[in-house]
Design an enzyme around this catalytic site. Structure first.
Site, PDB file in Angstrom:
ATOM      1  CG  ASP A  40      -2.028  -1.050   1.237  1.00  7.26           C
ATOM      2  OD1 ASP A  40      -2.326  -1.494   0.108  1.00  7.26           O
ATOM      3  OD2 ASP A  40      -2.116  -1.725   2.300  1.00  7.26           O
ATOM      4  CE1 TYR A  68       3.688  -6.574   4.721  1.00  6.05           C
ATOM      5  CE2 TYR A  68       3.446  -8.748   5.372  1.00  6.05           C
ATOM      6  CZ  TYR A  68       3.480  -7.933   4.461  1.00  6.05           C
ATOM      7  OH  TYR A  68       2.928  -8.181   3.275  1.00  6.05           O
ATOM      8  CG  ASP A  82      -4.883   1.918   5.854  1.00  6.70           C
ATOM      9  OD1 ASP A  82      -5.777   2.892   5.825  1.00  6.70           O
ATOM     10  OD2 ASP A  82      -4.324   1.680   4.829  1.00  6.70           O
ATOM     11  NE  ARG A 182      -5.179  -2.479   4.531  1.00  5.77           N
ATOM     12  CZ  ARG A 182      -5.536  -1.383   3.684  1.00  5.77           C
ATOM     13  NH1 ARG A 182      -6.708  -0.890   3.708  1.00  5.77           N
ATOM     14  NH2 ARG A 182      -4.386  -1.025   2.890  1.00  5.77           N
TER      15      ARG A 182
END
Length: 295
Positions: A40, A68, A82, A182
């Protein structure tokens, strides 16, 4: 023009994955550039690109494990789960204990069923969910099995303002392809009764490729470097050395005898070290999936 291979990029914030591909096409002087899974715009970190014949790897690299570093904010929902979305319900999270946060995270570790976010690219009735979301329509997305191999809290902070207190949770996540970080933020918040969303995301690894190998676009503009195709295949998949006869058969797209390296994909290398193909084992044969050097 760059040779065939893989480029590992440290994607900057506010760039789409397509922006990075377009920039890299100019740096590599070729149109044959693609990515192995999007990030993203708000996210940073490892974005793996294929160059020339390396684009044939991308569909297989997309399916590899990813890692992550993320920050989850408890106390506020958004319509995208988010920080880029519109704020939703605000709940004072001052009563949330560290122990409750750890318990909620543990419950979302392992093999879980996860509902994708409304802004995902999943198709519902032939239409991408994010397109429906942009039109103000909420679609029903089915839960899907994903694997969260590790979900570790690294820090918990409390941020007070005039409306109450947020709880910001830093975490490291290792997960299967198709896992939405998310959605983890959303579900931790839901479990704690506060709501939650993702405020920061940095991808640290895609399969064998991590931040230590990643280069910024500025670095690549000064010196364009990449992982050669043979090295990229050897890093990401089990390898098998072929005989001359096997090499000939594979280059023609024909089957060869199976081996004991698992289902695959398996990188197939000619006697001189050239990478010839990716293949997979079937019950009684090995079948080429992608041939890099056809006859």
């Amino acid at each position: 023009m760059a040779e065939s291979g893989v480029v590992v990029i440290d994607k900057p914030a506010d760039w789409t994955s397509h922006d990075v591909v377009a920039k890299t096409r100019g740096l590599a002087r070729t149109r044959r550039v693609g990515h192995a899974g999007t990030l993203d715009p708000m996210a940073t970190g490892v974005l793996v690109l294929g160059i020339e014949k390396g684009t044939k790897l991308l569909g297989h690299l997309t399916l590899t494990e990813k890692a992550y570093d993320a920050t989850l904010r408890l106390g506020l929902t958004t319509n995208t789960d988010d920080a880029e979305g519109e704020p939703g319900e605000r709940v004072d999270a001052s009563g949330v204990t560290d122990e409750a946060v750890h318990a909620a995270v543990r419950a979302l570790t392992g093999e879980i069923m996860q509902v994708p976010p409304q802004v995902s690219a999943i198709k519902v009735d032939g239409k991408r969910a994010y397109k429906s979301a942009r039109e103000g329509k909420e679609v029903e997305l089915k839960a899907r099995p994903v694997t969260v191999a590790a979900f570790e809290v690294t820090d918990i902070r409390r941020v007070a303002d005039g409306a109450g207190t947020f709880v910001d949770v830093d975490a490291s996540v290792v997960c299967s392809s198709g896992t939405y970080i998310r959605s983890l933020a959303r579900d931790v918040g839901a479990a704690l009764g506060t709501g939650g969303h993702l405020t920061a995301l940095r991808r640290t690894r895609v399969g064998p490729y991590d931040l230590a190998q990643a280069r910024t676009l500025d670095q690549l503009a000064k010196e364009f470097t990449q992982v050669p195709l043979a090295e990229a295949v050897a890093a990401a998949f089990p390898s098998r050395s072929l005989t001359e006869e096997e090499t000939r058969r594979v280059r023609h797209g024909n089957r060869i005898d199976p081996d004991d390296r698992g289902r695959g994909p398996i990188g197939l290398f000619a006697p001189d070290g050239r990478v010839i193909a990716l293949a997979e084992n079937r019950r009684d044969h090995m079948k080429p999936l992608v041939v890099f050097e056809p006859a």
